[in-house]
Design a protein around this motif. Structure first.
Motif, PDB file in Angstrom:
ATOM      1  N   ASN A 140      36.143  40.493  46.291  1.00 40.84           N
ATOM      2  CA  ASN A 140      36.905  39.522  47.074  1.00 40.84           C
ATOM      3  C   ASN A 140      37.264  40.133  48.423  1.00 40.84           C
ATOM      4  O   ASN A 140      37.825  41.234  48.484  1.00 40.84           O
ATOM      5  CB  ASN A 140      38.185  39.114  46.346  1.00 40.84           C
ATOM      6  CG  ASN A 140      37.903  38.338  45.062  1.00 40.84           C
ATOM      7  OD1 ASN A 140      36.996  37.510  45.021  1.00 40.84           O
ATOM      8  ND2 ASN A 140      38.662  38.618  44.009  1.00 40.84           N
ATOM      9  N   THR A 141      36.940  39.434  49.491  1.00 43.97           N
ATOM     10  CA  THR A 141      37.294  39.903  50.833  1.00 43.97           C
ATOM     11  C   THR A 141      38.013  38.780  51.578  1.00 43.97           C
ATOM     12  O   THR A 141      37.783  37.596  51.322  1.00 43.97           O
ATOM     13  CB  THR A 141      36.053  40.328  51.635  1.00 43.97           C
ATOM     14  OG1 THR A 141      35.173  39.195  51.775  1.00 43.97           O
ATOM     15  CG2 THR A 141      35.311  41.457  50.950  1.00 43.97           C
ATOM     16  N   SER A 142      38.864  39.172  52.503  1.00 41.55           N
ATOM     17  CA  SER A 142      39.554  38.188  53.340  1.00 41.55           C
ATOM     18  C   SER A 142      39.915  38.816  54.673  1.00 41.55           C
ATOM     19  O   SER A 142      40.061  40.044  54.772  1.00 41.55           O
ATOM     20  CB  SER A 142      40.813  37.662  52.647  1.00 41.55           C
ATOM     21  OG  SER A 142      41.757  38.696  52.466  1.00 41.55           O
ATOM     22  N   HIS A 157      41.779  31.662  58.771  1.00 42.95           N
ATOM     23  CA  HIS A 157      41.859  32.646  57.691  1.00 42.95           C
ATOM     24  C   HIS A 157      40.609  32.448  56.843  1.00 42.95           C
ATOM     25  O   HIS A 157      40.264  31.332  56.466  1.00 42.95           O
ATOM     26  CB  HIS A 157      43.113  32.429  56.850  1.00 42.95           C
ATOM     27  CG  HIS A 157      43.180  33.331  55.650  1.00 42.95           C
ATOM     28  ND1 HIS A 157      43.429  34.683  55.757  1.00 42.95           N
ATOM     29  CD2 HIS A 157      43.007  33.075  54.322  1.00 42.95           C
ATOM     30  CE1 HIS A 157      43.416  35.223  54.546  1.00 42.95           C
ATOM     31  NE2 HIS A 157      43.163  34.270  53.669  1.00 42.95           N
ATOM     32  N   GLU A 159      38.167  33.613  53.510  1.00 45.75           N
ATOM     33  CA  GLU A 159      38.126  34.247  52.197  1.00 45.75           C
ATOM     34  C   GLU A 159      36.719  34.126  51.627  1.00 45.75           C
ATOM     35  O   GLU A 159      36.053  33.100  51.800  1.00 45.75           O
ATOM     36  CB  GLU A 159      39.112  33.583  51.229  1.00 45.75           C
ATOM     37  CG  GLU A 159      40.566  33.709  51.648  1.00 45.75           C
ATOM     38  CD  GLU A 159      41.513  33.012  50.680  1.00 45.75           C
ATOM     39  OE1 GLU A 159      41.009  32.365  49.733  1.00 45.75           O
ATOM     40  OE2 GLU A 159      42.743  33.107  50.878  1.00 45.75           O
ATOM     41  N   SER A 161      34.497  35.253  47.968  1.00 46.53           N
ATOM     42  CA  SER A 161      34.415  35.850  46.639  1.00 46.53           C
ATOM     43  C   SER A 161      32.945  35.980  46.269  1.00 46.53           C
ATOM     44  O   SER A 161      32.196  34.991  46.323  1.00 46.53           O
ATOM     45  CB  SER A 161      35.141  34.986  45.613  1.00 46.53           C
ATOM     46  OG  SER A 161      34.984  35.523  44.311  1.00 46.53           O
ATOM     47  N   SER A 214      32.663  30.867  49.875  1.00 44.37           N
ATOM     48  CA  SER A 214      33.310  31.150  51.161  1.00 44.37           C
ATOM     49  C   SER A 214      34.236  30.001  51.529  1.00 44.37           C
ATOM     50  O   SER A 214      33.847  28.832  51.435  1.00 44.37           O
ATOM     51  CB  SER A 214      32.264  31.350  52.260  1.00 44.37           C
ATOM     52  OG  SER A 214      31.387  32.411  51.958  1.00 44.37           O
TER      53      SER A 214
END
Length: 264
Positions: A140-142, A157, A159, A161, A214
């Motif tokens: 998971n990146t954000s 913002h 995000e 996964s 995404s």
């Protein structure tokens, strides 16, 4: 403007971990958004660190570097990717200088500021996929991004996964291709993301299946867009490959790649 941003470039240089033995595979990728579905079929070849990816079927694709009849060729001894057009019998080279020029062109019109990057990795154990033992994990990146176009600013913002199934079976040696090279766009925030992606994929293995979701939210937290991309290796065969697969035909013409910011 046509959407050729750093996301395309990032995906271009962070190809999956590549087998050094002789391997041929076929992968299907389906991307779904609220309004449409697109499909991409690639046939890949890898041997002795050399990699070739042929685009067999492409639908709803805006990337001019990915069309049926084209293939990408990476040669282990060079820090370059050759974009080959079989129909036009031509090719051009993408390397560090090429990327820098493209990003410089984009940066004349679009300014990026990226903040609050976060990464979380969850290991889910080992599972079978196509009779291969695969490491199953979720990444998971954000991050927050401010985009400035002329006098207009937009904050989002983002995000993502990624659920991955990756195997290292029958791999004597592996390489992350360009991500092990010293790539730089000249834009600090983007370079930081590239380094982050490189570190994430350094020990994963050959990705047999991935499910990527995404999401983008505006400054008030309202959903702006969402997409899912499922990529599956449908066939993989170990065999000796002809060296000719990793050569550009002598009658193909080398051309210069030009990037233009065009209006829709």
């Amino acid at each position: 403007m046509k959407r050729l941003t750093y996301f395309i470039l990032l995906g271009f240089f962070l190809m999956p971990l590549i087998l050094y033995g002789g391997v041929e595979w076929e992968a299907q990728s389906i991307t779904r958004t609220k309004d449409k579905e697109s499909k991409l079929i690639i046939r890949g070849y890898a041997q002795k660190g050399n990699v070739r990816e042929d685009f067999i079927e492409v639908s709803e694709q805006e990337n001019p570097l990915m069309k049926p009849g084209m293939y990408w060729l990476y040669l282990a001894e060079k820090s370059e990717v050759y974009i080959v057009d079989s129909e036009e019998k031509s090719y051009f080279v993408m390397n560090v200088d090429s990327v820098s020029k493209i990003m410089s062109s984009i940066n004349q019109f679009v300014k990026f500021t990226i903040s609050n990057p976060k990464v979380e990795v969850k290991a889910l154990g080992t599972e079978k996929f196509m009779d291969l033992d695969c490491n199953h994990l979720i990444i998971n990146t954000s991050y927050d991004m401010e985009t400035k176009i002329m006098i207009m600013k937009m904050k989002t913002h983002n995000e993502e996964s990624r659920e991955l199934w990756a195997t290292t079976r029958h791999i004597e040696d592996i390489s992350l291709n360009f991500s092990r090279k010293s790539f730089s766009t000249g834009i600090a925030e983007i370079d930081s993301l590239i380094r982050m992606e490189t570190n994430l994929y350094s020990n994963i293995g050959f990705i047999m299946k991935s499910l990527i979701t995404s999401k983008t939210f505006d400054a008030k937290g309202k959903p702006v867009s969402e997409s899912t991309t499922e990529t599956v290796i449908e066939k993989i065969v170990e065999k000796d490959l002809s060296p000719e697969l990793f050569k550009i035909p002598s009658d193909y013409k080398k051309i210069e790649f030009k990037f233009n910011m065009e209006k829709e």
